[in-house]
Structure formats: C-alpha cells, structure tokens
Design a protein around this motif. Structure first.
Motif, PDB file in Angstrom:
ATOM      1  N   GLY A 126       0.808  -1.214   0.000  1.00 33.04           N
ATOM      2  CA  GLY A 126       0.000   0.000   0.000  1.00 33.04           C
ATOM      3  C   GLY A 126       0.836   1.257   0.000  1.00 33.04           C
ATOM      4  N   GLY A 127       0.186   2.361  -0.281  1.00 34.22           N
ATOM      5  CA  GLY A 127       0.853   3.655  -0.357  1.00 34.22           C
ATOM      6  C   GLY A 127       0.111   4.554  -1.320  1.00 34.22           C
ATOM      7  N   ASN A 128       0.541   5.826  -1.419  1.00 38.94           N
ATOM      8  CA  ASN A 128      -0.160   6.785  -2.270  1.00 38.94           C
ATOM      9  C   ASN A 128      -0.110   6.412  -3.740  1.00 38.94           C
ATOM     10  N   THR A 129       0.909   5.661  -4.159  1.00 45.68           N
ATOM     11  CA  THR A 129       1.039   5.342  -5.591  1.00 45.68           C
ATOM     12  C   THR A 129       0.359   4.035  -5.974  1.00 45.68           C
ATOM     13  N   LEU A 130      -0.287   3.352  -5.027  1.00 51.05           N
ATOM     14  CA  LEU A 130      -1.024   2.136  -5.370  1.00 51.05           C
ATOM     15  C   LEU A 130      -2.414   2.530  -5.855  1.00 51.05           C
ATOM     16  N   ALA A 131      -2.652   2.362  -7.145  1.00 54.20           N
ATOM     17  CA  ALA A 131      -3.935   2.763  -7.729  1.00 54.20           C
ATOM     18  C   ALA A 131      -5.053   1.816  -7.347  1.00 54.20           C
ATOM     19  N   GLY A 132      -4.725   0.560  -7.041  1.00 54.84           N
ATOM     20  CA  GLY A 132      -5.763  -0.386  -6.654  1.00 54.84           C
ATOM     21  C   GLY A 132      -5.319  -1.817  -6.827  1.00 54.84           C
ATOM     22  N   VAL A 133      -6.227  -2.758  -6.520  1.00 58.22           N
ATOM     23  CA  VAL A 133      -5.955  -4.195  -6.579  1.00 58.22           C
ATOM     24  C   VAL A 133      -7.090  -4.865  -7.344  1.00 58.22           C
ATOM     25  N   ALA A 134      -6.734  -5.777  -8.242  1.00 55.35           N
ATOM     26  CA  ALA A 134      -7.715  -6.606  -8.946  1.00 55.35           C
ATOM     27  C   ALA A 134      -7.525  -8.049  -8.493  1.00 55.35           C
ATOM     28  N   VAL A 135      -8.578  -8.672  -7.975  1.00 55.88           N
ATOM     29  CA  VAL A 135      -8.522 -10.028  -7.425  1.00 55.88           C
ATOM     30  C   VAL A 135      -9.265 -10.978  -8.358  1.00 55.88           C
ATOM     31  N   PHE A 136      -8.571 -12.023  -8.828  1.00 55.02           N
ATOM     32  CA  PHE A 136      -9.174 -13.067  -9.646  1.00 55.02           C
ATOM     33  C   PHE A 136      -9.331 -14.311  -8.773  1.00 55.02           C
ATOM     34  N   SER A 137     -10.555 -14.686  -8.436  1.00 52.35           N
ATOM     35  CA  SER A 137     -10.773 -15.801  -7.514  1.00 52.35           C
ATOM     36  C   SER A 137     -12.205 -16.295  -7.639  1.00 52.35           C
ATOM     37  N   ASP A 138     -12.417 -17.520  -7.117  1.00 52.67           N
ATOM     38  CA  ASP A 138     -13.783 -18.028  -7.016  1.00 52.67           C
ATOM     39  C   ASP A 138     -14.399 -17.705  -5.655  1.00 52.67           C
TER      40      ASP A 138
END
Length: 867
Positions: free
Chosen positions: A241-253
């Motif tokens: 994490g931090g100011n430069t983390l635009a986001g997270v995409a999670v691929f899961s069931d």
C-alpha cells in the motif's frame, strides 16, 4: 517576507512524465514583501534613494564635466544596489524531484478449486460443454485480452498469487510511452545531474517481464490446498500500500476456507494511507453443480496369503463417497483389480455395489470384503459411476486406486503373559489355530521345571525372554521352504512382569519397535501394570513405549473391586474409523454392535495420552476419572513401529455376543501393528514412512533404515530410489538417491513432491556383495477436501469486498473493458527533496565591490574638492 522560487530546469507540467526517475532542479529564492504596504515601502524607498542620489550629484558637480557626474552617480547607485541585494536575500536551492510511478496489483487465486470447471456442465450428458478450468479462464483474461497492455499505459503491474500464502510472481513495467525520457527536458543545463536511483515505492524485483512472453501456465497452476483470500489481500495491502497504489484486482472463485475473514482485508484497505480500491473478478459458476466424489479409499498395503489354504484371512477395502445434486439417485460403485506391473486398462471388475445416495447429501461408506487368491502385488481400483442421465461436474474424482501386496509369509507372534488371564487364553488359542500366525508363548507364571507339565497351544513354549530377540529360538529348526518367519513381527504383552526382563532385553525390545518396525500390543492388567507407572529408571525403555501416561493409583483398590456394572466404551472419531475396531462384516453392523455392547467393568487409570498418541476409545465411568479420563484403546507410532494399548483385560466379553467378533478384533489388531514388519520381513532394511496418506502438493519424506550383510548399520554413500506416480511414470526420469543421515547411522532419507493424486510406488535398491535387494512401499495422495467442499463461486463474498472498498465486481467477460476504466486514474506522485541551500549575496567579492565603490567615490570627491 515571503519566499519566491524560480525553477530553471524542468517545468512542473512535465513532472509526471518522469516516471521511475530522479531529476535535479535548481531554484532561486528571494525574500520579497508579503503585503502591498511592504512593496510600497520597498519600491518607494529604493526610488527615493535613487532620485536623491541623482539630484545630489547633479547639484554637486554642476561645475565639473558630465563624465564626473556620471561616474560619481554610478558609484553611489552601485552601493545602493549592493545593499538592496543584501536586503532581498537571494538564495539558490538545488532540489531532487523523485517521481514514483503509479502501481497496480493483480492477485490471482492458485488454490486447487481453480482447477474446477469455469462453467457448470449441462444437466444431461448429451449437451455440449466447454470444460475450461477457472485457472485457464484467468490466464485467458490476463494473457490474451490485452487488458494488461491497457493498464500498463498508466501503471506498473505487480502480479501476485495466493492459496495458503501470498507470493509475488512478476512485475510488468509501465509502458515506455508514459514512462518517457527526461533527457529532452534537461537541455541547456550545464551542470551534471545526479544519477537516477530506484524510488522507495518502485519494486526491485528482478522479474520485470513482458506479459506476452510470461509463463502463465506455470505460475497460475492450481496447487494450493486452501484459500486464504482475506489473509492474502490484507497482507498485500499492508506490504504494497501507499499513495502510488492505484488499486488491486482479485481473480478468484471466492472460496475463502482458511485464515482470517474478508473483514480483515476490507479494514486494511480502508485504514491504508490512501484508501485502496479493490475490483474482484469472479471465476466459476454460481450454481450448485451435480457432483459425485470418492473422498477416500482405505485398505491395508500388505496382506498375508497362505499357499494351500482354502479360506484366507479377509481384508477390507473401504470407500467413502460424497454426492451433491444427486440426492436419492442410484449410483454404482465398482471394484477392479489388475497386477501392479500391468496397465490399468487390463483391470478386471471383481465386485459391484448399487448404491442409493442419501437424501440429505451425507457421506456414504461402501465396504468390499476380499480374500487374497495368490501371492503378488496388485492394484485395486475403486470406481464410482454417477446415476444414469446426470452429467458429473468432475470426473477426475470418481476413481481412486491403491496397491496391495499379497505376501506368502506368516506373522510370528510372541505372547508374554504375567498370568493365565482370559484374554490371554482365548486369543492365544485362536491365533495359534489360524494358519497365517506362528505363536510363541512365554507364560511367566510357569517355571522351567514345570514346562513339561504345562500344555499351551503354541509353536514354541518359552521360559524366558529370547536371548537373541528378535530372532526366534525355533528359527534354527525351521525348514528352508517354510512360510514361518525366523524373527518376531508382533509382541503381545498381557500385563507382563517387565522386571523379569534384563535391561538389555528392554533396550532390544524398544530398538526393535523403533528401528525394525516391530508391532507391540500392551494389555493393562491388575497385577504388574502398576509397577510400570512407578519411576523405576530400569523400566524407562518400556515406559516410553506406552501411548499413555499411566496413573500410579493401583487397579486393585476397593472402588475398582466393587465395580458391579459395565460401562459403555466411548469411541472417538478416530476409533470409528480404526480398522481393528471394525469387528463386524459391515460398517452398520459394527456401529450397531458397539452401540449395544454393555462395555467393560474396569480399566486401568491413565492420566493422559501422550502427544503423538491417537485415542480410539475411552472408559465412560465418571468415578474412574479422578486422575484423568481413562484411555481404553490408543495407538502410537514409535519410530518405524506401531504400539497398541488396551486399557482393560476384558476384550473377551465380546465373545458373549459373537465369538467371531473377538477373533476379528485380535486378528485385525495383530495385522495392523505388524504391517510394518510384513513389509520388511526378515530382510536387512526397512522403509520408514511417517504416514501413507498425503495430500496433493505435499512433500513426501522417505527414510530407510538399512544394515549391511553382516548386520551392522549400512554406511554406503547413497541408495538409489525410484518413485512411480499413478500413471506408472517415474517422478525422477534421471534417477534419485537417498542420502545418509549424518546423525542416525544406517538411515538414509530423501524427498519428492506429490504432484498428482493417486497411488505412488516407492522402491529402494540395497547394494549387496552378490545380489542386490529391493524394498518397496506404497503411499496414497489425495486431493484435500477443503477445496472440494463447495465448488460454487462465492459471488456474495467477492461483491462485498468490492463494494466496501469502492471497487466493482466483474465477470471474467467484463475484464477487458471494465478493468481499465475502473483504474483509469494514475496514482503517480512527484516529490521534491531539498538537497542544498546557498545564500547568493554572502560573497567576499560583493563586500569588496561595495567597499570599493564607496572608497572610489570618497577619493574622487576629495580630489575634486567636493564637500
């Protein structure tokens, strides 16, 4: 006064183009007035001084040439300018601009459930269906859709995988169009720039790769035995994490089945320095599929076969099934067999059981009772066929196989009894009359002088513990062609007086169990067992063999003697599945018997089971639990051998219901603890496995205890090992070796990874002067049921995570278009860091210049005789 800065290197509009770089910036700062009044005073005061200087010299030099007026005026104005320069306090500030690129994390599930089909099959087998797995759907979305190229226009992409733990796999750097090249912005700067260094936020991973050439199939292989979604997402946010983390995409069931819940991940995203947006991509079908699954198959790895015997000792092959979406339908469970050295296609069906699946979807047990018909090694295949007209969700869990070795070798049993108790008499007679057992007896109440007057059913009647144990005293009188072993496989001790054994005999017994896989059955009794509970150091070797900690309270106290009613045995979950307690022909009949059995009157008190012991049953009399719950049946792996503890000498009471129950109990108990010796026989080595059941992905450790041909521990460099997987292919195409253990002389060990489910065969070659000797054993590798319990996509969970983090839930078809839109804003961050501050007016030359101008003006005025 305020500070005014001028940057003379790179304009602020270009800062975001300096991704992953550092740039030097030179600033000139002035101390200028902050208010209109201040500016009025500064400008007015400077104008008045200049005007006064010009007016004064025009008046004073009216009689002199103009050049005199010009020089004197210029000198005075130069002094004023110098003083104004000091007043404005010019400073030069050299700064470093660090531009941290925008980052995005992609988190992909690699648990075993990702091998399940992406789409549920149609209800009938004749409809077409694409059996693409969830892992393959994730690969296609990331590799083929071009979504990573779109995201890389703004972000560095970090790829993570998770199952039981979080692993960073690769970094796909930001596209060069936006990372840019700052050299053009530096034109005209004469001073050298500091060398660019990686920023704090930038990943230093060496795996900066191109998505088009990345090995997706290897990295996204479903191998994990559990899904720690909440834990993995929380850890990723905490570490990345931090100011430069635009986001997270999670691929899961969404199959969260271990670790912390989703709340931890949501809280971590909310509490981050900048709230983290999470987009979830759901994989798998949201409907409950129809599936029939073989969860486990149990059978002994070795069974005794007696040549010429019409009826052999039976053995059980037990299969456990679980069905969903097929409640009340009829399936068929088949048992097939083929020689271990032939292909499975040659397997012949030997039994078949129609099975109506429970309406409540509960697990089902199917038991096949078989008899060996010849010596050799065979593979048994249990196969379940789904109900007619229903397509099974998966077909790779409908079949399991295992290897069983039919050994033409009897089991040699040494019975030691402190007295002629009923259990001793009944079990001795039964085992002696069974052709697959050779029984030697040492009844400690019989003195050597009385042996000729005593009749005991046995192969050999002893008057002391064998001097060359585990070698049988009768071994030198056995013919070469006999099936009778020359060494003991199992020792049954009915409340023996261990003090009659010499200290070296106790050490030999302990060493035999630990190193030679000996089987030991310990039956507690009224007379001698209390002695073991004492702290006599001489009995420490045998005390270590007990799976329980014995109480010092003796059995023959008034309370135990006054026992007037039996108490039912309390079976544990391990006891319900224990082989030696399955004393009826079917599981239902066994359960009915133990439920109806009144139980035992007394049991030897125990304080607790030992750490490595498995308790199968306890005594339920509340008055007998003062020191702890008394253990009735318990087993313990002691080195390579097995120890069974029986806490009461009243097993004979089962004969009141059915003599066959008593017989089966003792036959199965002896076979179970003697299984390790059956595999080793009278050979000079044995394979020591901690267990025979593993789950896919586990590391299997193989140990061998070996002696040379003279009986001393083997000290050769290594032992060749061969491991065949369920398909009959070698796990090590180029061969493998077991390396010597530096601590335990004569032991060799090695490991391999169980990559696919099914039966594995392990073979080890022993060197010999004339001929080599081969050892073999089998293990079973199963898919962990944690990942098979609920194959549906948990859309509710994935949607909750997305909504509570200001993200969005997506289907795999929406990834290409929606994911770049969700993360369309760059989180790049430019930061200026002060490097050096220098006062420009504070120079010696400026002081000399002002003083020089004043001195020159004074001198000219003197020479010109001006006042």
């Amino acid at each position: 006064m305020s500070t005014f800065a001028v940057m003379n290197l790179v304009p602020p509009s270009d800062w975001l183009l300096l991704a992953q770089s550092e740039t030097a910036i030179r600033l000139i700062e002035w101390s200028l007035p902050e208010t209109p009044l201040g500016w009025t005073l500064l400008v007015g005061g400077a104008a008045l001084m200049i005007a006064f200087t010009v007016w004064m010299y025009l008046r004073d030099t009216v009689e002199h040439p103009p050049w005199v007026t010009f020089i004197l005026t210029t000198l005075r104005l130069a002094v004023i300018v110098g003083l104004l320069l000091v007043l404005l306090n010019p400073q030069e500030r050299v700064q470093r601009v660090v531009t941290r690129p925008s980052r995005m994390a992609i988190l992909v599930d690699t648990s075993l459930s990702m091998a399940d089909p992406q789409n549920a099959p149609p209800t009938t087998p004749d409809e077409s269906w694409d059996p693409q797995s969830r892992a393959q759907a994730a690969q296609a979305a990331l590799r083929d859709s071009g979504v990573l190229d779109e995201l890389r226009k703004l972000h560095n992409i970090s790829l993570f995988t998770f199952d039981g733990q979080l692993v960073e796999q690769a970094v796909f750097p930001q596209d060069s169009v936006l990372t840019g090249d700052s050299e053009d912005s530096d034109e005209g700067d004469d001073e050298s720039e500091p060398e660019a260094q990686p920023s704090a936020d930038e990943s230093s991973s060496p795996n900066q790769l191109d998505p088009k050439t990345f090995k997706w199939n290897e990295v996204l292989q479903p191998v994990g035995r559990e899904t720690r979604l909440g834990e993995a997402l929380a850890e990723l946010i905490r570490t990345q994490g931090g100011n430069t983390l635009a986001g997270v995409a999670v691929f899961s069931d969404g199959g969260l089945n271990a670790g912390v819940g989703e709340d931890a991940a949501i809280a971590a995203a909310s509490r981050s320095e900048k709230p983290i947006r999470v987009a979830t991509v759901g994989l798998g079908d949201v409907t409950e599929p129809a599936n029939l699954m073989l969860t486990q198959v149990r059978a002994p790895s070795d069974v005794r076969y007696t040549v010429g015997r019409e009826k052999q000792d039976p053995f059980d092959i037990t299969a456990y099934l679980q069905a969903t979406g097929m409640e009340g339908k009829q399936a068929v469970v088949k048992l097939l067999r083929h020689p271990a050295d032939t292909e499975e296609s040659t397997a012949a069906e030997i039994d078949s059981v129609p099975l109506r699946l429970p309406e409540d979807g509960s697990a089902v047990e199917v038991r096949f009772t078989e008899e060996p018909d010849t010596a050799g090694r065979f593979r048994y295949v249990v196969r379940v066929e789904p109900p007619a007209g229903i397509r099974d969700y998966r077909d790779d869990d409908n079949e399991k196989d295992l290897a069983i070795n039919f050994v033409s070798r009897n089991t040699s049993v040494l019975i030691i009894a402190g007295g002629p108790m009923r259990d001793y008499r009944f079990s001795r007679n039964m085992l002696h009359r069974t052709p697959t057992f050779d029984v030697d007896v040492w009844l400690q109440t019989v003195s050597p002088s009385e042996v000729s007057m005593v009749s005991q059913d046995s192969s050999d009647l002893l008057t002391e513990f064998p001097r060359q144990f585990p070698l049988r005293p009768i071994s030198d009188r056995l013919p070469e062609t006999t099936d009778s072993p020359k060494t003991y496989d199992v020792v049954i001790a009915f409340d023996p007086d261990w003090t009659e054994l010499a200290p070296e005999d106790l050490e030999h017994l302990s060493d035999w169990v630990r190193r030679q896989r000996g089987g030991l059955i310990l039956v507690a009794g009224d007379i001698n067992t209390p002695t073991v509970a004492d702290d006599d150091p001489a009995l420490e070797p045998v005390r270590d063999l007990y799976p329980v900690v014995l109480s010092r309270r003796i059995l023959l106290d008034p309370a135990s003697l006054a026992a007037e009613q039996p108490w039912p045995i309390g079976l544990t979950d391990a006891g319900r599945q224990s082989g030696y307690l399955q004393i009826a022909e079917s599981a239902d009949e066994t359960s009915q018997f133990w439920n109806a059995f009144p139980g035992f009157y007394r049991v030897y008190p125990t304080r607790k089971p030992k750490d490595l012991a498995t308790v199968q049953a306890v005594f339920t009399d509340p008055s007998a639990q003062s020191d702890g719950i008394p253990v009735l049946f318990a087993t313990q792996q002691f080195g390579g051998g097995q120890v069974l503890y029986i806490g009461s000498p009243e097993v004979w009471r089962t004969r009141a219901y059915e003599e066959e129950y008593f017989n089966r109990f003792w036959v199965k108990a002896v076979n179970e603890v003697g299984r390790g010796r059956l595999q080793q026989g009278d050979g000079r080595a044995v394979i020591l496995m901690d267990r025979t059941d593993f789950v896919i992905g586990e590391t299997v450790r193989v140990r061998v205890q070996a002696n040379d041909e003279s009986g001393r521990p083997l000290t050769t460099g290594s032992l060749p090992m061969t491991v065949l997987n369920p398909a009959g292919r070698s796990v090590f195409p180029e061969g493998a070796e077991l390396l010597p253990d530096p601590v335990n002389i004569g032991q060799f060990s090695g490991t391999f990874r169980a990559a696919v489910p099914g039966g594995y065969e392990i073979s080890v070659e022993l060197p010999g002067a004339e001929t080599s000797e081969s050892l073999s054993t089998n293990i079973d590798v199963a898919v962990p049921q944690l990942e098979r319990m609920n194959p549906r996509q948990n859309r509710t969970l994935l949607t909750q995570i997305a909504e509570e983090t200001s993200g969005e839930y997506l289907t795999v078809e929406q990834v290409q278009t929606r994911l770049p839109e969700i993360f369309s804003t760059s989180a790049a961050e430019a930061t200026r860091i002060d490097e050096d501050l220098r006062t420009l007016w504070d120079r010696m030359w400026l002081l000399y210049a002002v003083l020089g101008c004043l001195s020159a003006e004074w001198l000219m005025r003197k020479l010109l005789k001006l006042a």
